[in-house]
Design a protein around this motif. Structure first.
Motif: not given
Length: 346
Positions: A142, A145-146, A167, A170-171, A173, A180, A190
């Motif tokens: 996570l 990618d942030y 978050l 859908g974010k 992994h 999702n 979330t």
């Protein structure tokens, strides 16, 4: 690595710098393998059909992939990792997990190691990398990618659980588009929504993956970094929001799965002799069908032909199909002894 294939192309061809670039085929059946950040601003993404990408970005420049070059750069980057730790678990040519708890430099902070690795990659390859630092794989992914591109983000044990709660799922992994959408339909938008669901609820709706979702909603992921696995197969699969019953719909649904699997084969220099079709029905029953060739599968069209041949005898299906997957085993490549079990690309 940041937009790896496209960044390599822009590095090697100055005329492409600053332009929206897609690595892949521009033909009607072509698919974007990678997109530069200039292209991503228009909504162009990997795995997108080329015709869709061109509609979004008419000035998009297509470049044919050079997988031998990407593999060479990947090995160069992996050798940089090896200066710091032997616990390296590659996910693909452009991404890996590193366990630096005990590192070769004796550095006390993982953040310092991440900074040193990023600087060394830039100096030796001319490319940028983003790093995520945390106390488990899920959170490190996570974090990586942030702040892309060319970023570094740290998730400490103190902030981990709260960070996950904020978050969108859908974010996460391991949560693809279909999962999702299903989570959203169950009122899970979330990490906080996911955390509120009991384990039994998640297992009932998501099977074995329910325990994984229950853990990551709390910032818990006990998977170790494994550098000694033997890769026995590679595969890609997709779960559908609506169950499939029609052959044409299944054939269409297999195309992005085959594209993703074959792109990985090309990128990693992997070929396989055995094709396996995985089918999960609406009631979560799973069946597989396989066929082995005397020689390695030579191209994507051969892979598609065999996959459809395996699917046809199952039609019409006795019940709706919620997942299709294709994998290759009996692998033939120089990398076949690097990484155990099946590596899933989705």
């Amino acid at each position: 690595m940041d937009a790896f294939y496209a960044s390599v192309e822009q590095r090697d061809n100055p005329d492409l710098r600053g332009k929206p670039v897609a690595v892949g085929g521009a033909s009607r059946r072509g698919v974007v393998a990678a997109a530069s950040y200039e292209a991503r601003r228009y909504g162009v993404r990997s795995a997108m059909p080329s015709v869709t990408a061109l509609r979004k970005c008419p000035d998009l420049v297509f470049v044919k992939p050079r997988f031998d070059t990407y593999r060479a750069v990947s090995l160069q980057i992996r050798s940089i990792f090896a200066h710091y730790t032997d616990l390296i678990e590659p996910l693909s040519l452009d991404e890996a997990y590193l366990d630096v708890t005990e590192n070769k430099m004796g550095l006390p902070l993982a953040t310092r190691i991440a900074e040193a690795i990023r600087a060394k990659i830039r100096a030796e390859t001319g490319l940028t990398a983003s790093a995520g630092v945390s106390y488990n794989k899920f959170l490190a992914k996570l974090a990586s990618d942030y702040r892309k591109p060319d970023g570094l983000f740290v998730i400490t044990p103190k902030m981990g659980p709260a960070f996950v709660e904020t978050l969108p799922v859908g974010k996460f992994h391991g949560v693809g588009p279909a999962t999702n959408a299903k989570m959203n339909s169950l009122g899970i938008e979330t990490g906080a929504d996911l955390k509120a669901k009991p384990l039994a609820f998640l297992q009932r709706h998501f099977g074995k993956a329910g325990a994984y979702y229950y853990g990551i909603a709390r910032g818990v992921d006990d998977r170790p970094v494994r550098a000694d696995r033997i890769r026995k197969s590679i595969g890609a699969e997709n779960t559908f929001f609506d169950d499939l019953t029609d052959f044409k719909a299944m054939q269409a649904a297999l195309q992005p799965i085959l594209d993703k699997l074959w792109r990985h084969c090309e990128g990693a220099g992997i070929r396989g002799r055995t094709v396996t079709l995985k089918v999960k029905f609406a009631d979560f029953q799973i069946i597989t069908r396989s066929r082995s060739n005397p020689d390695a599968i030579g191209g994507r069209s051969d892979l598609e032909t065999i996959s459809l041949d395996l699917l046809r005898p199952l039609l019409p299906p006795p019940k709706g199909i919620r997942l299709l997957g294709i994998s290759l085993s009996n692998l033939l490549s120089d990398e076949a002894d690097e990484t155990d079990g099946q590596m899933t690309l989705l």
